[in-house]
Design a protein around this motif. Structure first.
Motif, PDB file in Angstrom:
ATOM      1  N   VAL A   5       0.850  -1.183   0.000  1.00  0.00           N
ATOM      2  CA  VAL A   5       0.000   0.000   0.000  1.00  0.00           C
ATOM      3  C   VAL A   5       0.886   1.234   0.000  1.00  0.00           C
ATOM      4  CG1 VAL A   5      -1.799   1.286   1.190  1.00  0.00           C
ATOM      5  CG2 VAL A   5      -1.822  -1.218   1.239  1.00  0.00           C
ATOM      6  N   GLU A   6       0.787   2.007  -1.088  1.00  0.00           N
ATOM      7  CA  GLU A   6       1.568   3.240  -1.193  1.00  0.00           C
ATOM      8  C   GLU A   6       0.783   4.411  -0.610  1.00  0.00           C
ATOM      9  OE1 GLU A   6       2.233   1.123  -5.279  1.00  0.00           O
ATOM     10  OE2 GLU A   6       0.574   1.556  -3.920  1.00  0.00           O
ATOM     11  N   SER A   7       1.539   5.379  -0.158  1.00  0.00           N
ATOM     12  CA  SER A   7       0.947   6.633   0.298  1.00  0.00           C
ATOM     13  C   SER A   7       2.003   7.724   0.190  1.00  0.00           C
ATOM     14  CB  SER A   7       0.440   6.514   1.737  1.00  0.00           C
ATOM     15  OG  SER A   7       1.506   6.207   2.617  1.00  0.00           O
ATOM     16  N   GLY A   8       1.560   8.965   0.334  1.00  0.00           N
ATOM     17  CA  GLY A   8       2.495  10.076   0.367  1.00  0.00           C
ATOM     18  C   GLY A   8       2.553  10.917  -0.887  1.00  0.00           C
ATOM     19  N   GLY A   9       1.816  10.518  -1.915  1.00  0.00           N
ATOM     20  CA  GLY A   9       1.817  11.314  -3.130  1.00  0.00           C
ATOM     21  C   GLY A   9       1.075  12.629  -2.940  1.00  0.00           C
ATOM     22  N   GLY A  10       1.169  13.476  -3.939  1.00  0.00           N
ATOM     23  CA  GLY A  10       0.479  14.756  -3.864  1.00  0.00           C
ATOM     24  C   GLY A  10       1.020  15.737  -4.870  1.00  0.00           C
ATOM     25  N   GLY A  16      10.769  21.002  -4.975  1.00  0.00           N
ATOM     26  CA  GLY A  16      10.341  20.508  -3.677  1.00  0.00           C
ATOM     27  C   GLY A  16      10.653  19.040  -3.472  1.00  0.00           C
ATOM     28  N   SER A  17      10.162  18.517  -2.349  1.00  0.00           N
ATOM     29  CA  SER A  17      10.437  17.133  -1.960  1.00  0.00           C
ATOM     30  C   SER A  17       9.152  16.427  -1.548  1.00  0.00           C
ATOM     31  CB  SER A  17      11.415  17.097  -0.781  1.00  0.00           C
ATOM     32  OG  SER A  17      12.658  17.671  -1.116  1.00  0.00           O
ATOM     33  N   LEU A  18       9.173  15.127  -1.705  1.00  0.00           N
ATOM     34  CA  LEU A  18       8.105  14.268  -1.218  1.00  0.00           C
ATOM     35  C   LEU A  18       8.728  12.974  -0.728  1.00  0.00           C
ATOM     36  CD1 LEU A  18       5.174  14.397  -3.835  1.00  0.00           C
ATOM     37  CD2 LEU A  18       5.079  15.173  -1.466  1.00  0.00           C
ATOM     38  N   ARG A  19       8.078  12.370   0.250  1.00  0.00           N
ATOM     39  CA  ARG A  19       8.471  11.034   0.668  1.00  0.00           C
ATOM     40  C   ARG A  19       7.282  10.099   0.515  1.00  0.00           C
ATOM     41  NH1 ARG A  19      10.441   8.654   6.521  1.00  0.00           N
ATOM     42  NH2 ARG A  19       8.216   8.901   6.959  1.00  0.00           N
ATOM     43  N   LEU A  20       7.468   9.090  -0.317  1.00  0.00           N
ATOM     44  CA  LEU A  20       6.447   8.077  -0.517  1.00  0.00           C
ATOM     45  C   LEU A  20       6.707   6.893   0.408  1.00  0.00           C
ATOM     46  CD1 LEU A  20       6.230   8.017  -4.422  1.00  0.00           C
ATOM     47  CD2 LEU A  20       5.120   9.571  -2.796  1.00  0.00           C
ATOM     48  N   SER A  21       5.625   6.285   0.851  1.00  0.00           N
ATOM     49  CA  SER A  21       5.727   5.110   1.710  1.00  0.00           C
ATOM     50  C   SER A  21       5.092   3.916   1.022  1.00  0.00           C
ATOM     51  CB  SER A  21       5.009   5.356   3.045  1.00  0.00           C
ATOM     52  OG  SER A  21       5.568   6.453   3.732  1.00  0.00           O
TER      53      SER A  21
END
Length: 123
Positions: A5-10, A16-21
């Motif tokens: 199950v992925e999460s953290g998008g947007g 900028g930065s993002l961290r996906l889980s």
């Protein structure tokens, strides 16, 4: 049953930065390679990063080099994709996937997939 199950998008601005889980269940990272892939509209699915506990190696696609890193939290059975210096061309649906033991560059060789999480980078 193996689940990812992925999460953290947007939505994020360029630079900028993002961290996906990627939360995994039904298996442990010791036995599987976990990779991150992405697919933009009208484009082929491409490999971003993959880590295999079997050989302790991280494999990086060209798009990830110098900007993205992969890490994991064994206690949470979760893999992360840290993305820095994001560009509009990084806009895609990001997937995590797992296969037994070793990473493979071909996404078709992965057995288990998450549902994906959308990442949109605005200019």
């Amino acid at each position: 049953e193996v689940q990812l199950v992925e999460s953290g998008g947007g939505l994020v601005q360029a630079g900028g930065s993002l961290r996906l889980s990627c939360a995994a269940s039904g298996f442990t990272f010791d036995d599987y390679a976990v990779g991150w892939f992405r697919q933009a509209p009208g484009k082929e699915r491409e490999g971003v990063l993959c880590f295999s506990s079997s050989d302790g190696r991280t494999y990086s696609g060209e798009s990830a080099k110098g900007r993205f890193t992969i890490s994991r939290d064994n206690a949470k059975n979760t893999m992360y994709l840290q993305m820095n210096s994001l560009k509009p061309e990084d806009t895609a649906v990001y997937y995590c996937a797992a296969r037994s033991r070793l990473c493979a560059p071909d996404w078709l060789r992965y057995d288990y997939w998450g549902q994906g999480t959308q990442v949109t980078v605005s200019s």
